[in-house]
Every structure is written in C-alpha cells, then in structure tokens.
Write an enzyme that holds these catalytic residues in place. Structure first.
Site, PDB file in Angstrom:
ATOM      1  N   GLU A  80       0.806  -1.220   0.000  1.00 54.69           N
ATOM      2  CA  GLU A  80       0.000   0.000   0.000  1.00 54.69           C
ATOM      3  C   GLU A  80       0.848   1.282   0.000  1.00 54.69           C
ATOM      4  O   GLU A  80       0.764   2.097   0.924  1.00 54.69           O
ATOM      5  CB  GLU A  80      -0.964  -0.003   1.186  1.00 54.69           C
ATOM      6  N   GLU A 109      -5.159  -8.573   0.947  1.00 53.49           N
ATOM      7  CA  GLU A 109      -5.816  -8.213   2.204  1.00 53.49           C
ATOM      8  C   GLU A 109      -7.298  -8.040   1.928  1.00 53.49           C
ATOM      9  O   GLU A 109      -7.689  -7.386   0.964  1.00 53.49           O
ATOM     10  CB  GLU A 109      -5.291  -6.900   2.806  1.00 53.49           C
TER      11      GLU A 109
END
Length: 465
Positions: free
Chosen positions: A176, A371
C-alpha cells in the site's frame, strides 16, 4: 477447530480452482512487539505512536501481539487454520536499524526461524519487504520524499533476499504505497505525520522507483522462478451521479489513487492528467531519465487490498487532504449499507469491480487478493468463546465476489484474509479488532473466533457452500 455453521444467508456453492492459495496476513509493527530487542531501533511508527495525540489512547506497538516471542504458537494457529500461505512483513528497523550498512543477523534470525517454522508446517512464506515501518534515521534524512531512500531500500532488499531467498518463494516489495505516501506525507494521519502534498507526490514516485530497484535486487539474490509482486490498495471508485462533474471527480481520484502506481509499474509512464492536475504543486522534475523504465521492471503478480468502495462527487474534501490535485474539487460520499466498526461500508461488489477492471486493463496478469477483512466489536463471552457472525458474513460475501470474478475471467490466484490476529491498528491503536484470532492484550491469550473456524472449513473444502 470444531465445525461452525456455514453462512446462513445463502446456499451458493462456489468451488475455487485447484491450487488456489488460501492465506492470512499480518504486518511486523502491528504484531511483533519487542520494539527494542536484538538490535532493533525506532521506525517512524515508533516515533509517531509516541507523539501525544497521534494514536488513540496513546497506544504503541512496543508489545503489540508479542508475536516476536510467541511465533511458534502463532504458526501452530496457522497450521490449525489450514492455510496454504502466510503473508508477513519484515521489519526494516529490525534487519538494518539505520537503513544503511550491514544487516543485523539477530534480526534476520527471527525471520529465518519464522520461515523455517512455516515450511515445517507446510505453509508457503510470503514475505513483504515494506509495510510502512521506515527506519527513523532515514526519515530524519528526509524520508521517502528524498530520492536516496529508494536506493537504501534496494540495498535492504538485497540483504533480505540473500538471507531468505532459499526459504521464501514469494516476495512483495511494498504494501500500500498510497497510504504510506499520502496518509504519511499529505494528510499526516499516519507516520511520519507530515502535511506537504508536494512531498507526498515525490514520495509516491520514489516508492515506484524503490519497487523497481528492489525487484532487480530480488532477481539478483533469489533463485530463478521466485515470484515477485507489489501490493496496492486500489480504490474501487463510483461517481455519486453520472454528471460530467462527478465523473471528473472519479477521474481525479483514480489518477492520484490508482494510476499513479499502475501506470509507472505496468506501462512505464506517468498519467498525463495527474501531471496536469498537480501542476500547481510540482513540475515533476524529480522524475529522472530512466526512472519509469526502472519502475516497470517485470513482476509476476499484483496484490490487491480491498475493504470497501469509494463514492465521490464534485465539491470539497477535508484539509489537509491526502488527494493532491483534487483539493477543493472532490468530496467523498458515504456509501449506503451496513458498516464495520471502522465505519466502512460493507460492499463486496467493489472487490468484483476492481478485479474485473484489472482483468480488462492488465490482461493475463495474475492477481492476488492480499488483504480483505473487517473490524467488528467482538469480545470473549463468559464462556471464553468469541462469536463474530458479522465477520463471517463479510468474508462470505467477499469470497463470493472473488469467485464471481474468477468465473468471469479474472486471473485471481489466491486470497489472504486480514488478519490472523487482533493487532495494533495504526492510528486507532488497539481499539479496532480485525483478527480471526482474538488477542487479550493484557495477557496475550489467543482465542480462535468463529470466523477462523468458518474460514478453516472453506479452506478444507476449497470453496463456499
């Protein structure tokens, strides 16, 4: 684990392809603890969490879920769960405390023991090199807005690749980078807590450069056939209306939220509209000749983290904003439907939309959902059990969306549930619980939740229903 009822709201049967990778995920600072042991020095999250007012209740990751001392117990939980893969991150500050120079072998030894334990349990280790914990000394030297940090990251990747390349067959360079760049350097709600949108744009570019350099370093230090990946939290965007103004809001957020990484990594270019949108902030002269070609070093798969969709419209948003180029032009609208404890909408269609978008835009690229999960206010009842039916429902709907995307041609090879353990949830401290294993942070007692038992059933039968 004892059996629990399957999701009560549907009888849909969905079998996943043979060889589908079933996993769960964690991050070093969120679970390890042992913040000052065996040579580890502060990262930006140690500093940020110790700054008054930055993290709820003044919580820090000093102890977290004490995984550093309870690793064997946690690997046993993974084996009981039946996962094929476990995605963890390596703490840069534990391996290379100043961000420069030789590795600390005591730090690497922890990851050697972890990967050996996983392999002994027949679980594939999936190692992430960076999950937001930059060594504080590198931040003091300028952090990710400085080009040199990308070079330091490549050296770190080389050290870890040399040490663990014989054990780890799947690597993720960055997790991320959007959050690390724009929450860390633009809005300041994450470490290091800076509010400089031009610096955030520089950081984003240097993350792309670092990814490409680290990919090369891993190719040089790991066996042929090693899988190298990047994980992005791509935004599933929807306009509030189909008006030109709201569609332009989507375009702006897509540029700085998604294509700022997708275009360099997969096409070796910057989005032209992003450059135009941010012209008042920077001339992008920090992009040097050859940088975009470096960022586009070939990778073997793309990881996608998804929790909820993003609805946007024309208007103004919060200040300071994590969206350079969209300030004063875009507002964010709460999506309808049920909410998690994070106040995030539950909408599995957004995951399907992302996966099928990537099917169309990056044809043939293997995808991994690296995720996906939800926080709820679950707790141990008087009998010691933890019942979390909302999480079971969330996971069921999102796995259904993954299966639907696969059926419609998306090359999704695996799914990693976030998260194995309740943990330090960044600026929320210990107030939010994402784990399928409950952690009593006072005693570090682990309790398997109903959602873990349900997920174990899904893994055992290779799908839903």
């Amino acid at each position: 684990m004892t059996a629990v009822d399957a999701h009560p709201q549907t009888a849909v049967t969905a079998r996943f392809p043979a060889g589908f990778r079933w996993g769960t995920a964690t991050a070093a600072y969120q679970i390890e603890g042992a913040a000052a042991e065996d040579g580890r020095t502060p990262s930006i999250w140690d500093t940020f969490s110790r700054t008054p007012g930055r993290v709820r209740n003044g919580d820090t990751g000093d102890i977290a879920a004490d995984h550093y001392h309870r690793m064997d117990e946690d690997v046993a939980l993974l084996k009981e769960l039946g996962v094929t893969d476990y995605r963890f991150s390596v703490s840069w500050s534990r391996v290379q405390p100043t961000g420069r120079g030789p590795a600390v072998q005591r730090g690497l030894d922890f990851y050697r023991r972890l990967t050996d334990a996983l392999l002994a349990a027949d679980i594939r280790p999936v190692a992430t090199l960076y999950h937001w914990d930059l060594p504080q000394e590198l931040e003091d030297a300028g952090g990710w807005p400085q080009r040199d940090t990308a070079g330091r990251f490549a050296e770190y990747a080389h050290l870890v690749g040399e040490a663990l390349g014989d054990r780890v067959a799947t690597w993720t360079t960055l997790n991320e980078p959007w959050c690390a760049a724009f929450l860390g350097y633009a809005s300041g709600v994450h470490a290091p807590g800076r509010t400089d949108p031009a610096a955030a744009l520089r950081a984003a570019h240097h993350f792309n450069l670092a990814h490409g350099l680290a990919t090369r370093a891993l190719r040089d230090t790991t066996p042929r056939g090693t899988e190298i990946s990047l994980t992005l939290n791509l935004h599933a965007l929807r306009p509030l209306t189909d008006t030109p103004a709201d569609l332009d809001a989507v375009r702006r957020i897509d540029a700085v939220g998604n294509r700022i990484f997708l275009d360099p990594v997969f096409h070796g270019r910057l989005p032209e509209d992003l450059v135009a949108d941010t012209a008042a902030l920077t001339d992008w002269s920090f992009v040097h000749d050859g940088d975009l070609q470096t960022a586009a070093a070939p990778i073997d798969s793309l990881g996608i983290n998804y929790y909820s969709p993003t609805v946007v419209a024309t208007g103004s948003s919060e200040t300071p904003s994590p969206w350079p180029g969209a300030e004063g032009r875009v507002r964010f609208v709460p999506a309808p439907g049920p909410r998690t404890a994070m106040d995030w909408p539950v909408d599995a269609d957004g995951l399907y939309e992302l996966l099928t978008r990537l099917r169309d835009e990056l044809p043939g690229t293997p995808l991994m959902v690296t995720e996906n999960g939800a926080a709820y206010d679950d707790y141990a009842d008087p009998s010691g059990a933890v019942h979390d039916p909302e999480r079971v429902a969330y996971l069921h709907s999102h796995l259904g969306a993954v299966h639907r995307a696969i059926t419609d041609g998306a090359q999704v090879r695996g799914y990693f549930l976030w998260s194995l353990l309740d943990n330090f949830e960044w600026a929320y401290g210990y107030s939010k619980r994402f784990g399928v294993v409950h952690v009593d942070f006072a005693t570090q007692r682990r309790t398997v939740k109903d959602s873990a038992r349900w997920y174990a059933q899904v893994i055992g039968r290779g799908g839903l229903g």
